[in-house]
Design a protein around this motif. Sequence first.
Motif, PDB file in Angstrom:
ATOM      1  N   GLY A  84       0.801  -1.322  -0.040  1.00 25.19           N
ATOM      2  CA  GLY A  84      -0.102   0.062  -0.011  1.00 25.19           C
ATOM      3  C   GLY A  84       0.710   1.192  -0.025  1.00 25.19           C
ATOM      4  N   HIS A  85       0.163   2.406  -0.610  1.00 19.12           N
ATOM      5  CA  HIS A  85       1.062   3.626  -0.548  1.00 19.12           C
ATOM      6  C   HIS A  85      -0.002   4.458  -0.109  1.00 19.12           C
ATOM      7  N   CYS A 148       5.200   7.789   2.950  1.00 18.22           N
ATOM      8  CA  CYS A 148       4.339   6.838   2.785  1.00 18.22           C
ATOM      9  C   CYS A 148       4.344   6.202   4.241  1.00 18.22           C
ATOM     10  N   PHE A 150       2.716   3.405   5.134  1.00 13.55           N
ATOM     11  CA  PHE A 150       2.305   1.846   4.973  1.00 13.55           C
ATOM     12  C   PHE A 150       3.484   1.365   5.843  1.00 13.55           C
ATOM     13  N   HIS A 153       7.500   1.485   5.106  1.00 17.82           N
ATOM     14  CA  HIS A 153       7.849   2.078   4.005  1.00 17.82           C
ATOM     15  C   HIS A 153       8.552   3.359   4.085  1.00 17.82           C
ATOM     16  N   MET A 157      10.419   5.390   1.242  1.00 14.66           N
ATOM     17  CA  MET A 157       9.215   6.211   0.594  1.00 14.66           C
ATOM     18  C   MET A 157       9.215   7.726   1.185  1.00 14.66           C
TER      19      MET A 157
HETATM   20 CO    CO Z   1       4.218   2.741   0.674  1.00 13.21          CO
END
Ligand code: CO
Length: 164
Positions: A84-85, A148, A150, A153, A157
Amino acid sequence: MYRIIVMISMALMFAACGGGGSEADSGSSTTAAPPPPAAPKAITVEIFGDDQMKFNRGEIRVKVGQEVTVKLTHTGQLPKESMGHNWVLLKPGTNVQEWALAAMAATDSEYVPAGDAAVIANTGLVGGGESTEVTFTAPEAGTYDYICSFPGHYGVMKGKLIVE
Ligand code: CO
């Protein structure tokens, strides 16, 4: 004698013109409203996340007071349950690592704790092939972290939103 009279009347005409002009200028400067400051044009910024757990950009530049829409597209194929992002913009002074570790527990709200005071703006969570966006007003000048959130991440990210 005639010539003198002509010269005097010409001088008076010049004086009248000059005086009239300056009076008109001062009149307009006191009655006309100053022009409003030019508002920065709204912009849409695109950012992509993929199955390799990467954002395609680590920097976004906007202007103070600008209406900014960040559109996040997941260009991969993995579902949001495993890859997921989202895009989360945090207030300056936030300890990103601490915040992200705490956010992992927010499983009911896609890893962004509801009403979190450290969050300026955030998108929803997307999986492969999906897009999401958020619109906000660019805050005061400065450099802001985005990640991000998630689980796992935030370390890669991440990027900076630069408001100038
Ligand atoms: Co992500």
